[in-house]
Scaffold this active site. Structure first.
Site, PDB file in Angstrom:
ATOM      1  CB  CYS A 134      68.549 106.985  55.959  1.00 23.95           C
ATOM      2  SG  CYS A 134      68.285 108.690  55.432  1.00 23.95           S
ATOM      3  CG  HIS A 250      64.467 107.215  52.527  1.00 24.23           C
ATOM      4  ND1 HIS A 250      63.447 107.981  53.038  1.00 24.23           N
ATOM      5  CD2 HIS A 250      65.616 107.748  53.032  1.00 24.23           C
ATOM      6  CE1 HIS A 250      63.961 108.931  53.806  1.00 24.23           C
ATOM      7  NE2 HIS A 250      65.263 108.811  53.826  1.00 24.23           N
TER       8      HIS A 250
END
Lengths: 349, 349
Positions: A134, A250
């Site tokens: 990710c 994130h």
């Protein structure tokens, strides 16, 4: 039967692990992006088998995972652990395109590691395709166009990673622990999924520590950036990966040392026109300054990129910027579904 | 009357702004470190004047701030805004040692900017001394010994800064907003002191944006590192300063490009023996891995330094590490009190 790229609704699509945080988002992305699904099959563990998942493609009863049943699909998304993928992915991929979200096959020479906007062509003719980590996937959305334009000598990254990286359990632990602290029930929250309590804390530790003192999460950024961007094995990339108390986007500070002189306006224009990127960069707006944040990036397909500036560390040969992207979407499910769309485009599906 | 370095309890000590987050900690540090206080005088605004602060040095009634009253002290800590300091600090310093926590005088050539463990001698003979920015002070505790040992070519920093950087109001806003979100009362928390809601978010924006796209907070790290470490004006330092939802310890990822080949063990040993530093670096302890965190650094005088490793970006000529330090202590109050102690040692107080 394989989907033709110009036809619709004739692929049998499998999702393994559809009751987890990533698996749920894979089903959501298939729905929202109108992926040509003829039949959706969902595979799970004994615990979830038999339950019914309501989808745009009809109510789907979760089947107990079985390798040969999964192999009957045209395309199968694995939203499972690396160990599970190692055991089953190759076998399923003999008769089905497998898109694996784990790290199990990312460094195998015969398995492409794909972010469709960057190296989509690498999918062509392949039946087992790895989805990147990710952090790498989110960061490269901003990095890749700039590396292509200005050349790359070095990349440095620090991350601000959400609890969703540890799945639904991670998010639940953050919420429950936060309530323990704010209610005064506990001074320090309980923890189980994270190495230390996450509420109102930061933990510079994601995945296992390696011999070189970096974590595996950090080295994934190094290894995967090189592979996806077709860089040499010694191309310098370093990362510090830090878990912070947010839910599912994130963020990353990124410094790129370049080969050519940088131009901030050219960089911003390039990012604004890059697919999968949303340029969010108006810092001189004193009323409401704009830059990437989890608050705005959560639930969005595009990765927010902003704070683009000439590096104070590398002068005319460096850019610094900030990105924020949904960990479960670009960082996992969306990228996987885009890979499947690429397979449709390539005529492989 | 000035304190002699070998006598006790004969300094008149003033604290301006003692009811704010930093001012309270200044009083706490004076108490805990047994600073030779004969009389403590606390100055405040009309709002706090007349209230009584209980201290180890007796109950102190807050006086309405007055320049000439403050100038009667032997040493006076300013825990006030830059504008307030600009208006009053020079005048008070004519008859009193002034230690200013604001950024007002940090770049004045005649005002030393001091972290006692690094450049304490710069205080000597000075009546106005500037306390560094919290982020710089915390980072340099780890950076300075390593720069001295291995030489410094370049510094890169990304920060994880606590709400306390915006004072007590910042901490209160984080707590109240977090409860709004976890209780379901609001999907997005209210905000006033931060540019955007902080709970479960990160905000890459601290202090005002400059023309070069960096914030003033980020440029403070660049400017102050050069001044405190006696580096040339073009020594390359860059920082991305990010506010995150924690209460009062700042963390930082730091990358140092060195002149000489690095040795991680030598670096760790050096840090372990550096005053003001606590080496917290046992990542191979799988039961309970140890590294700096706000959870453990909060309320501590020493800055935690760990995750020390050879840089994947700079190879043998780079170190990467992680620090966490109490923003109100090393980042403000403790450093100011240590400066005063340095003045005692130097015989100036």
């Amino acid at each position: 039967m394989r989907v033709q790229s110009n036809t619709h609704l004739d692929a049998v699509v499998g999702v393994v692990g559809a009751t987890g945080a990533v698996g749920k988002e894979v089903v959501g992305c298939l729905e929202k992006r109108d992926f040509p699904v003829d039949k959706l099959r969902i595979f799970g563990s004994a615990r979830s088998a038999g339950s019914v998942v309501k989808t745009k493609f009809g109510d789907v009863e979760v089947e107990l995972f079985d390798q040969s049943a999964a192999a009957e699909c045209d395309v199968c998304f694995l939203a499972v652990s690396g160990d599970f993928a190692l055991e089953h992915a190759r076998a399923i991929s003999k008769s089905c395109i497998v898109i694996d979200n784990s790290s199990a096959f990312r460094y195998e020479p015969d398995v492409p590691l794909v972010i469709p906007e960057i190296n989509g062509k690498a999918c062509k003719g392949k039946n087992l395709i790895a989805n990147p980590n990710c952090t790498t996937a989110i960061g490269l959305m901003g990095l890749s166009p700039l590396m292509k334009k200005f050349g790359a000598k070095r990349v440095l990254m620090s991350t601000y990673q959400a609890s969703s990286g540890a799945g639904q359990e991670g998010m639940d632990e953050l919420k429950a622990g936060t309530i323990q602290v704010t209610s005064g029930e506990k001074e320090v929250a309980d923890h189980k999924h994270f190495a230390h309590p996450l509420p109102f804390n930061v933990i510079p530790h994601i995945d296992k520590f390696q011999e070189n003192g970096y974590t595996k999460e950090e080295m994934k950024v190094t290894w995967e950036t090189r592979k996806i961007c077709d860089m040499p094995d010694d191309f310098p990339v370093s990362c510090t990966a830090v878990r912070i108390p947010t839910f599912r986007a994130h963020s990353e500070t990124i410094v790129l040392e370049t080969e050519q002189k940088v131009d901030v306006k050219v960089a911003q224009d390039l990012l604004a026109s890059s697919p999968g990127v949303k340029l969010v960069d108006d810092v001189q707006n004193t009323e409401s300054p704009q830059y990437p944040m989890p608050l705005t990036a959560t639930g969005q397909y595009d990765v927010e990129v902003g704070r683009v500036r000439r590096s104070e560390a590398f002068g005319d040969y460096g850019l610094e910027f900030f990105v924020s992207g949904d960990q479960l979407l670009r960082g996992a499910a969306l990228n996987a579904v885009l890979v499947a769309e690429e397979c449709v485009k390539n005529g492989d599906l």
